[in-house]
Motif scaffolding. Structure first.
Motif, PDB file in Angstrom:
ATOM      1  N   GLU A   2       0.821  -1.194   0.000  1.00  0.00           N
ATOM      2  CA  GLU A   2       0.000   0.000   0.000  1.00  0.00           C
ATOM      3  C   GLU A   2       0.863   1.255   0.000  1.00  0.00           C
ATOM      4  OE1 GLU A   2      -2.714  -0.073   3.202  1.00  0.00           O
ATOM      5  OE2 GLU A   2      -3.581  -2.000   2.650  1.00  0.00           O
ATOM      6  N   GLU A  41      -9.591   4.846  -2.261  1.00  0.00           N
ATOM      7  CA  GLU A  41     -10.390   3.956  -1.426  1.00  0.00           C
ATOM      8  C   GLU A  41     -10.451   4.527  -0.018  1.00  0.00           C
ATOM      9  OE1 GLU A  41     -12.545   1.697   0.532  1.00  0.00           O
ATOM     10  OE2 GLU A  41     -12.369   1.121  -1.578  1.00  0.00           O
ATOM     11  N   GLY A  44      -9.332   0.335   3.615  1.00  0.00           N
ATOM     12  CA  GLY A  44      -8.264  -0.461   3.030  1.00  0.00           C
ATOM     13  C   GLY A  44      -8.828  -1.431   2.019  1.00  0.00           C
ATOM     14  N   PRO A  45      -7.998  -1.980   1.129  1.00  0.00           N
ATOM     15  CA  PRO A  45      -8.496  -2.947   0.146  1.00  0.00           C
ATOM     16  C   PRO A  45      -9.001  -4.202   0.830  1.00  0.00           C
ATOM     17  CG  PRO A  45      -6.093  -2.844   0.134  1.00  0.00           C
ATOM     18  CD  PRO A  45      -6.557  -1.730   1.009  1.00  0.00           C
ATOM     19  N   PRO A 170      -5.110   4.165  -0.622  1.00  0.00           N
ATOM     20  CA  PRO A 170      -6.030   3.632   0.377  1.00  0.00           C
ATOM     21  C   PRO A 170      -6.224   4.625   1.503  1.00  0.00           C
ATOM     22  CG  PRO A 170      -3.862   2.684   0.687  1.00  0.00           C
ATOM     23  CD  PRO A 170      -3.789   3.528  -0.555  1.00  0.00           C
ATOM     24  N   ARG A 171      -7.308   4.424   2.246  1.00  0.00           N
ATOM     25  CA  ARG A 171      -7.636   5.277   3.394  1.00  0.00           C
ATOM     26  C   ARG A 171      -7.661   6.755   3.012  1.00  0.00           C
ATOM     27  NH1 ARG A 171      -4.517   1.287   4.811  1.00  0.00           N
ATOM     28  NH2 ARG A 171      -2.635   2.535   4.563  1.00  0.00           N
TER      29      ARG A 171
END
Length: 378
Positions: A2, A41, A44-45, A170-171
């Motif tokens: 990430e 996103e 998280g994934p 992410p996040r």
């Protein structure tokens, strides 16, 4: 794997909002075609708050609509290509059974029309082949069915997208989208991003982003509901038993619930209710399993799946985002592409949805008029 949360950026070519199955597949398709892509996103994934988590979703060719039979064929080819390119085993092909009501005859007709192989069985023949399950009415077994690992698929799509240059954030929540001339401006939790085009693949969050206080794109009615699934231990039913869709009221389906087929993977069972349940939002969902659903599914196991122990060892909730006609929404309005392959049956199409959405971002049409934003939806 990430990257850190996105910093303030002046511009990106194509922003993709939502890294569930559909957004991740779209980012992968766009990056492979050479576009500059940023994938956002809010969690998280593979997070468990939306519709792309868990270890198994059904893949199949069996639809009563010949159009969807053709689409599933294209999707299956793309799943195989994704496995080969990523080096991940995503599909577990067990075959699939449909049995019960009148819909089974319509499925047989559609498979016949598209040349998809299947076997017609009597309930007694099916029960001899798969001890631990009971069947009724017309029984169809189709070998081009099984399960896909949705969390593994999300990671595969993201890895492939990043390999081809996609920036993954992410996040990083997208809090709002506005239009400025021929481009879009995204307000994120890490700053402001200008995008030539934006793909909204945000699932249950799509309506808030696109139809908030300052509407961006008018959507068909999207209803978000909380659904529940249950996992039961296997006693006699084999771990490689086919997926089973029982056409009854309510429609009930079951599948192997784990990634490896081992003795601990159990059997995943859920209902497809009509109506799907009271509307919720991602923020006000309870996350609590309805005890009435647990009772119904446990009673179903006792009657129809005696090869399972009739006490669930695990249960979970997920979100369905449904249109009135249970069709997808794949369309473009100005710089905004809407990707909502919803209504509880989109996972099997994920790599195809990614390609179709990438076509839209490049200026193509929806490919199917029933997917358009303004399609009649009953």
């Amino acid at each position: 794997m990430e990257e850190t949360a996105a910093q303030v950026e002046e511009a990106v070519g194509i922003a993709v909002v939502g890294a569930g199955l559909m957004g991740a597949a779209t980012a992968r398709a766009l990056a492979r075609r050479g576009h500059g892509v940023a994938l956002f996103e809010r969690h998280g994934p593979g997070h468990g708050l939306g519709s792309s988590h868990g270890s198994a979703r059904i893949v199949r060719r069996a639809y009563a609509d010949a159009r969807h039979v053709r689409l599933t064929g294209r999707a299956m080819e793309l799943w195989r290509a994704t496995e080969e390119e990523s080096g991940r085993a995503l599909l577990r092909m067990t075959g699939g059974v449909d049995h019960g009501g009148a819909d089974v005859g319509a499925i047989a007709s559609a498979l016949d029309g598209e040349g998809v192989p299947y076997e017609a069985l009597t309930p007694a023949e099916a029960e001899r082949r798969w001890p631990g399950a009971r069947f009724e009415g017309r029984v169809l077994f189709h070998p081009e069915a099984g399960t896909v690992d949705p969390e593994g698929a999300v990671w595969a799509f993201i890895e492939l997208a990043r390999r081809d240059g996609c920036a993954f954030h992410p996040r990083t929540a997208v809090l709002g989208i506005s239009l400025r001339g021929d481009h879009a401006v995204l307000t994120t939790s890490a700053g402001t991003v200008r995008a030539d085009r934006v793909v909204v693949a945000a699932g249950a969050w799509a309506s808030d982003l696109l139809e908030g206080p300052d509407p961006v794109v008018p959507l068909p009615r999207l209803t978000v509901t909380q659904q529940q699934v249950f996992h039961f231990p296997r006693r006699a039913l084999a771990g490689d038993a086919p997926t089973i869709i029982h056409h009854r009221d309510p429609l009930t389906y079951s599948l192997s619930g784990g990634r490896d087929g081992g003795p601990g993977d159990g059997r995943k069972i859920a209902e497809f209710l009509d109506p799907l349940g009271p509307p919720v939002t991602p923020d006000n969902r309870s996350g609590v399993v309805d005890p009435r659903a647990r009772e119904r599914v446990t009673a179903y196991v006792r009657e129809w799946l005696p090869g399972l122990a009739p006490e669930p060892f695990n249960e979970a909730t997920c979100l369905y985002t449904a249109t009135p006609d249970e069709e997808f929404v794949l369309d473009r309005s100005g710089p905004v592409v809407v990707c909502s392959p919803c209504s509880g049956h989109g996972a099997k199409y994920a790599p195809l949805i990614g390609e179709l959405t990438a076509d839209l971002a490049e200026g193509g049409d929806p490919g199917d008029p029933s997917f358009a934003l303004d399609a009649p939806r009953g």
